[in-house]
Design a protein around this motif. Structure first.
Motif, PDB file in Angstrom:
ATOM      1  N   VAL A  48       0.840  -1.199   0.000  1.00 19.38           N
ATOM      2  CA  VAL A  48       0.000   0.000   0.000  1.00 19.38           C
ATOM      3  C   VAL A  48       0.881   1.256   0.000  1.00 19.38           C
ATOM      4  O   VAL A  48       0.637   2.214  -0.740  1.00 19.38           O
ATOM      5  CB  VAL A  48      -0.947   0.006   1.218  1.00 19.38           C
ATOM      6  CG1 VAL A  48      -1.703   1.321   1.314  1.00 19.38           C
ATOM      7  CG2 VAL A  48      -1.919  -1.161   1.130  1.00 19.38           C
ATOM      8  N   HIS A  49       1.917   1.244   0.829  1.00 23.46           N
ATOM      9  CA  HIS A  49       2.818   2.396   0.899  1.00 23.46           C
ATOM     10  C   HIS A  49       3.494   2.627  -0.454  1.00 23.46           C
ATOM     11  O   HIS A  49       3.601   3.780  -0.923  1.00 23.46           O
ATOM     12  CB  HIS A  49       3.876   2.172   1.981  1.00 23.46           C
ATOM     13  CG  HIS A  49       3.292   1.861   3.319  1.00 23.46           C
ATOM     14  ND1 HIS A  49       3.969   1.162   4.296  1.00 23.46           N
ATOM     15  CD2 HIS A  49       2.068   2.146   3.848  1.00 23.46           C
ATOM     16  CE1 HIS A  49       3.202   1.030   5.374  1.00 23.46           C
ATOM     17  NE2 HIS A  49       2.044   1.622   5.124  1.00 23.46           N
ATOM     18  N   ALA A  50       3.966   1.543  -1.076  1.00 23.96           N
ATOM     19  CA  ALA A  50       4.636   1.661  -2.368  1.00 23.96           C
ATOM     20  C   ALA A  50       3.692   2.223  -3.428  1.00 23.96           C
ATOM     21  O   ALA A  50       4.090   3.042  -4.266  1.00 23.96           O
ATOM     22  CB  ALA A  50       5.177   0.298  -2.804  1.00 23.96           C
ATOM     23  N   ARG A  51       2.450   1.789  -3.373  1.00 28.47           N
ATOM     24  CA  ARG A  51       1.472   2.255  -4.366  1.00 28.47           C
ATOM     25  C   ARG A  51       1.148   3.742  -4.165  1.00 28.47           C
ATOM     26  O   ARG A  51       1.021   4.489  -5.142  1.00 28.47           O
ATOM     27  CB  ARG A  51       0.198   1.413  -4.244  1.00 28.47           C
ATOM     28  CG  ARG A  51      -0.846   1.710  -5.291  1.00 28.47           C
ATOM     29  CD  ARG A  51      -0.394   1.271  -6.677  1.00 28.47           C
ATOM     30  NE  ARG A  51      -1.390   1.662  -7.675  1.00 28.47           N
ATOM     31  CZ  ARG A  51      -1.306   2.768  -8.404  1.00 28.47           C
ATOM     32  NH1 ARG A  51      -0.277   3.604  -8.254  1.00 28.47           N
ATOM     33  NH2 ARG A  51      -2.227   3.051  -9.300  1.00 28.47           N
ATOM     34  N   ILE A  52       1.018   4.182  -2.927  1.00 30.06           N
ATOM     35  CA  ILE A  52       0.748   5.599  -2.659  1.00 30.06           C
ATOM     36  C   ILE A  52       1.910   6.466  -3.137  1.00 30.06           C
ATOM     37  O   ILE A  52       1.717   7.487  -3.813  1.00 30.06           O
ATOM     38  CB  ILE A  52       0.485   5.820  -1.157  1.00 30.06           C
ATOM     39  CG1 ILE A  52      -0.826   5.135  -0.736  1.00 30.06           C
ATOM     40  CG2 ILE A  52       0.434   7.305  -0.828  1.00 30.06           C
ATOM     41  CD1 ILE A  52      -1.082   5.162   0.760  1.00 30.06           C
TER      42      ILE A  52
END
Length: 277
Positions: free
Chosen positions: A41-45
Motif C-alpha cells: 500500500v505504501h509503495a502504491r501511494i
C-alpha cells in the motif's frame, strides 16, 4: 485540476486499494491495519506521487521519490510505470516493476515478482503489459515487452518470455501452458496424445485427460509431482534394475566357474569418501 480534487481522488483510490486487500487477504483484519502495516500500500501511494511528478517532467524528483519508496518498502516501481486500479502487492519484498510496464485493474503480485525487460533499446517497449485480474505468483519473472492476457495466472518462480493468452495458467522454467480457458469454454478437459509402444509396433491413441495441475500463487498444488524427486526416483529405479541383472549374471557365471564367486570386490575405505578438507 484543483488540489482538493486531486486529494479527493487519491483518497478514493487508496480506499479502493484497502477494500480490495481486505477482500483478498485472509490475514487482513481492518483498513487501518492495512494502511499502516502493508508495504504494498505504501509503495502504491508513493508511486502515485512519483508518477505525477514524472508526467509533469519532474523526472529527478520522481526518481528520488521512487528511490525513497524502495528503501522504505523493498518494492521498486519505476515512476513511468502505468498501474491500474486496485493493485495488490502481497508481502512485496523484492518486487520490481520496470519503466515501460503496464498493469491493468485488480492485479495481484506476490513477493519477488519481476516485470523486467530483455532489451537495452531506449524508447522501446521493454517491459510487459499485464491485463486485468492477472495473478503473478511469488518469484515469477515476466521478461519482455509482450502482453499477459486478462485473468491469466503465472505460477511461482515461473519465467515467462512470451505472450500469454487470457485465462491461461503458466508454470515452470521456462513457463509452459497447463490450462487455457476461453470465454466460451465450459470444460477443463485437455486432449493429449499418448504414444504407446510395444515390441511389435507402435501406434498412437488420442484420449482426454482431466487436468491435474492447478495454479497456486506459491507454486503447484500439493498433489503435483516434484520434477527433481521424480527424476531421482526414475534414476534409482534404473540403477536397481541394472543391479538385479548383474546379480543374475553373477549367479549364472558362478554355476559355470565356482571360483568366480570367491573373488572379493575392492574395498571402499572412509578415506576414499572424504571429500571435505
Amino acid at each position: 485540476m484543483s488540489l482538493f480534487r486531486q486529494l479527493s481522488n487519491l483518497t478514493c483510490a487508496v480506499n479502493d486499494d484497502l477494500e480490495n486487500i481486505l477482500e483478498k487477504d485472509p490475514a487482513a483484519r481492518n483498513k487501518l491495519e492495512i494502511l499502516l502495516t502493508y508495504p504494498g500500500v505504501h509503495a502504491r501511494i508513493l508511486h502515485r506521487g512519483a508518477y505525477t511528478l514524472w508526467q509533469h517532467d519532474q523526472k529527478f524528483l520522481a526518481r528520488a521519490l521512487s528511490h525513497v519508496s524502495r528503501m522504505l518498502t523493498g518494492i521498486e516501481i519505476h515512476p513511468a510505470a502505468k498501474i491500474g486500479k486496485r493493485l495488490f502487492i502481497d508481502h512485496g519484498m523484492g518486487v520490481v516493476i520496470g519503466e515501460t510496464a503496464e498493469i491493468g485493474d485488480d492485479v495481484t503480485l506476490y513477493h519477488g515478482v519481476t516485470l523486467g525487460g530483455v532489451s537495452w533499446e531506449k524508447g522501446a517497449k521493454r517491459h510487459p503489459t499485464l491485463g486485468s485480474h492477472v495473478v503473478v505468483g511469488a518469484g515469477a519473472k515476466i521478461l519482455g515487452g509482450f502482453t499477459i492476457g486478462d485473468y491469466a495466472k503465472i505460477g511461482s518462480n515461473a519465467v515467462v518470455v512470451k505472450e500469454v493468452a487470457p485465462h491461461a495458467t503458466m508454470v515452470g522454467l521456462a513457463a509452459r501452458t497447463i490450462d487455457k480457458k476461453a470465454h466460451e469454454s465450459k470444460t477443463d478437459d485437455l486432449e493429449i496424445k499418448d504414444n504407446i509402444t510395444n515390441n511389435q509396433n507402435a501406434h498412437k491413441t488420442l484420449h482426454t485427460a482431466k487436468l491435474d495441475e492447478h495454479f497456486n500463487a506459491y507454486g503447484l498444488n500439493p498433489n503435483s509431482k516434484d520434477p527433481v524427486a521424480t527424476s531421482i526416483t526414475a534414476l534409482l529405479t534404473h540403477i536397481q534394475a541394472q543391479d538385479d541383472r548383474i546379480q543374475a549374471l553373477q549367479k549364472a557365471i558362478c554355476k559355470l566357474d565356482p571360483t568366480f564367486c570367491k573373488q572379493n570386490l575392492p574395498t571402499i575405505n572412509s578415506e576414499d569418501l572424504d571429500i571435505l578438507p
